[in-house]
Enzyme design. Structure first.
Site, short mmCIF file in Angstrom:
data_model
loop_
_atom_site.label_atom_id
_atom_site.label_comp_id
_atom_site.label_asym_id
_atom_site.label_seq_id
_atom_site.Cartn_x
_atom_site.Cartn_y
_atom_site.Cartn_z
CB THR A 188 2.04 5.79 -2.78
OG1 THR A 188 0.99 5.89 -1.84
CG2 THR A 188 2.14 4.39 -3.31
CB VAL A 217 -8.78 -0.11 1.08
CG1 VAL A 217 -7.92 -0.55 -0.09
CG2 VAL A 217 -8.74 -1.16 2.19
CG ASP A 219 -4.41 5.04 -5.18
OD1 ASP A 219 -4.27 5.40 -3.98
OD2 ASP A 219 -3.55 5.28 -6.05
N GLY A 240 -0.92 10.12 -4.38
CA GLY A 240 -1.85 11.21 -4.07
C GLY A 240 -3.08 10.67 -3.37
N GLY A 242 -5.98 8.78 -2.85
CA GLY A 242 -6.38 7.60 -3.60
C GLY A 242 -7.84 7.56 -4.02
C1 SD4 Z 1 -3.57 6.36 -0.79
N1 SD4 Z 1 -2.47 6.93 -2.84
O1 SD4 Z 1 -3.64 5.54 0.10
C2 SD4 Z 1 -2.25 6.59 -1.46
C3 SD4 Z 1 -1.49 7.61 -0.70
C4 SD4 Z 1 -0.55 8.41 -1.50
O2 SD4 Z 1 0.44 10.41 -1.94
O3 SD4 Z 1 0.03 8.03 -2.44
N2 SD4 Z 1 -0.38 9.62 -1.25
O4 SD4 Z 1 -4.53 7.04 -1.14
#
Ligand code: SD4
Length: 333
Positions: A188, A217, A219, A240, A242
């Site tokens: 992200t 959904v 984070d 990461g 979420g």
């Molecule tokens: C999520 N945090 O939708 C986001 C995806 C992400 O590295 O950042 N991945 O969980």
């Protein structure tokens, strides 16, 4: 009112007042800075920096930077080239927040190029903080955004290949680690900016986890999980898996640790330690990363696994890309 009741009331008020921390004044003027997650944070920061260098505010800067990430590049994890969910729908999550507490977000938004700008409109034009799904799409269209399919031929092909196994398995830094045939299935852009007026803003935008369940959904659009900013302290954002940030209200936690006096780096480490403590086994095979900046412009990061990089841009260094420390230095395959 009896004198006993009056006494109780005034002592409770005194206790309440004593519990309230003294508000620190927002610095009158400071050096502007913008930081972002991952290597695509470098060009995204440049967009944001143009706004800050011209004397623009942090909110406009993070919106500009996040907009670049959504359409100025074509990767598998943010914006219109994002990989779809397991049913083939590209659904986007985004949030935006100012240090005065105003914020807006959209989740599971389809067919719209710039979820971050829709999130800003939620903040500025509605009495709400978060719009989801079809309601968010309808709001975006009413605000002048043009809907169109976001599923690219490359994402479509990747999805069809994935359907052959239909195994939901988030990889840690897959493409960066050179796993053959693997593009990142999550990452992200989280961005934090400090304006010359000492005020801060943050933005977070993503297509979420590739092959997630329809309706999932993460984070990123949840204030306090993927993003939190407070002009009294600083801001934090996350990337990461979420679900770990959601379990720990993680970006809020990072900011609260800074409020207690920790440096941004130590606050990020503290939040990572919380993630590990809650789910020690799971944390060995998933990635979680935090990036934070305080109101003095000090920056820090920490990740579960090696490989998290973040971009820093200010008057001294425009294109810095730094490696975050991590709990695990070798990643499980
Ligand atoms: C999520 N945090 O939708 C986001 C995806 C992400 O590295 O950042 N991945 O969980």
């Amino acid at each position: 009112m009896s004198s006993r009741r009056r006494f109780l009331q005034s002592s409770l008020m005194a206790a309440g007042a004593a519990m309230l921390p003294t508000a620190r004044a927002v610095p009158a003027s400071t050096d502007a800075k913008v930081v972002s997650t991952w290597d695509f944070g470098v060009p995204a920061n440049r967009e944001a920096w143009q706004v800050l260098a011209a004397g623009g505010n942090a909110l406009d800067a993070v919106e500009a930077g996040a907009r670049w990430a959504e359409t100025g590049q074509c990767n598998s994890t943010v914006g219109r080239c994002g990989y779809p969910d397991r049913d083939g729908f590209v659904t986007l999550d985004a949030s935006i927040m100012q240090g005065d507490g105003s914020c807006g977000a959209v989740a599971a938004l389809q067919d719209i190029d710039h979820p971050i700008s829709v999130a800003r409109k939620v903040m500025e034009k509605t009495p709400h903080v978060l719009l989801v799904g079809d309601g968010a799409r309808q709001f975006a269209i009413a605000e002048g955004f043009t809907p169109h399919s976001l599923r690219t031929p490359e994402a479509e092909q990747a999805w069809r290949e994935w359907l052959e196994t239909s195994r939901y398995q988030p990889e840690i830094n897959a493409e960066r680690r050179g796993i053959p045939g693997n593009r990142e299935n999550h990452d992200t852009i989280g961005m934090l900016a400090l304006g010359r007026d000492g005020r801060m803003a943050g933005a977070c935008t993503t297509s979420g986890m590739a092959w997630k369940m329809h309706g999932r959904v993460g984070d990123s659009p949840i204030i306090g999980a993927g993003l939190y900013v407070d002009d009294q302290v600083g801001g934090a954002t996350a990337s990461g898996v979420g679900e770990e940030m959601l379990r720990n209200a993680a970006s809020f936690l990072v900011v609260e640790l800074m409020r207690q006096g920790l440096s941004p780096a130590d606050a990020c480490r503290g939040a990572i330690e919380r993630v590990v403590k809650k789910r020690p086994e799971a944390s060995k095979s998933l990635q979680v990363c935090f990036l934070a900046m305080n109101t003095h412009g000090e920056v820090g990061a920490f990740a579960l696994h090696q490989g998290f990089v973040y971009a820093v841009c200010d008057a001294q260094r425009q294109d810095a890309l730094l490696e975050s420390p991590s709990v695990y230095t070798t990643t499980k395959t």
